[in-house]
Design an enzyme around this catalytic site. Structure first.
Site, PDB file in Angstrom:
ATOM      1  N   ALA A  72       0.831  -1.213   0.000  1.00 25.06           N
ATOM      2  CA  ALA A  72       0.000   0.000   0.000  1.00 25.06           C
ATOM      3  C   ALA A  72       0.863   1.260   0.000  1.00 25.06           C
ATOM      4  CB  ALA A  72      -0.940  -0.004   1.206  1.00 25.06           C
ATOM      5  N   CYS A  79      10.198  -5.626  -6.905  1.00 31.26           N
ATOM      6  CA  CYS A  79      10.059  -6.205  -8.238  1.00 31.26           C
ATOM      7  C   CYS A  79      10.426  -7.687  -8.239  1.00 31.26           C
ATOM      8  CB  CYS A  79      10.964  -5.468  -9.224  1.00 31.26           C
ATOM      9  SG  CYS A  79      10.581  -3.717  -9.409  1.00 31.26           S
ATOM     10  N   GLU A  81      12.372  -9.443 -10.150  1.00 34.08           N
ATOM     11  CA  GLU A  81      13.794  -9.746 -10.309  1.00 34.08           C
ATOM     12  C   GLU A  81      14.523  -9.654  -8.975  1.00 34.08           C
ATOM     13  OE1 GLU A  81      12.547  -7.353 -14.038  1.00 34.08           O
ATOM     14  OE2 GLU A  81      11.949  -7.532 -11.946  1.00 34.08           O
TER      15      GLU A  81
END
Length: 168
Positions: A72, A79, A81
């Site tokens: 939030a 990410c 990766e």
């Protein structure tokens, strides 16, 4: 910036040529595609609904996956990766042969700048980064093409053992 060439992963001749150019077997390529695509389903992305899956292939043949995890408080999101690399490093993996990223958009999305820098920490500049879209088309580039004039561990005098040692 190099031009992004997009190829259907169903084109076996093109896949074979890509694999030969980037030092992968066709089995590794297809496993990277399948595992990165599967990893998308584990994404926690209620805010953007942008599913991303990533998978790393180690020099010893292990596959480590990750997916994006949103929050939030948007800057706290991680990410796919970086999730995969965090998992791999904490599990003792070193020496990565390839990175694959899968999204649902077309053309295939490349890793963001922060992820490119994360990849740079643990991978050689010649490492192939394979990007898949929702139609299973792909684009492949070396890290050096995605992050030219990069800053890496060697600039701070850190030995390259993080990039080349391999426990799995």
């Amino acid at each position: 910036m190099p031009k992004q060439v997009i190829t259907p992963s169903s084109d076996s001749s093109a896949v074979s040529n890509s694999c030969a150019e980037y030092g992968l077997t066709t089995e590794e390529f297809h496993a990277l595609r399948e595992k990165a695509t599967q990893a998308k389903s584990t994404a926690y992305c209620p805010y953007s609904n942008f599913h991303v899956g990533a998978v790393l292939l180690t020099q010893s043949g292990a596959y480590i996956s990750g997916a994006n995890v949103e929050n939030a408080s948007y800057p706290v999101a991680t990410c796919a990766e970086r999730v995969a690399f965090g998992k791999a490093i904490t599990e003792g993996h070193r020496g990565f042969k390839a990175v694959a990223v899968a999204t649902d958009i077309s053309p295939p999305a490349s890793p963001c700048g922060m992820c490119r820098q994360c990849i740079r920490e643990f991978c050689d500049l010649s490492t192939p980064i394979i990007m898949f879209d929702g139609e299973q088309k792909y684009s492949i580039m070396r890290l050096e093409q995605l992050l030219p004039l990069s800053f890496g561990p060697e600039a701070l005098g850190v030995p390259s053992q993080l990039q080349s040692s391999s426990s799995s």
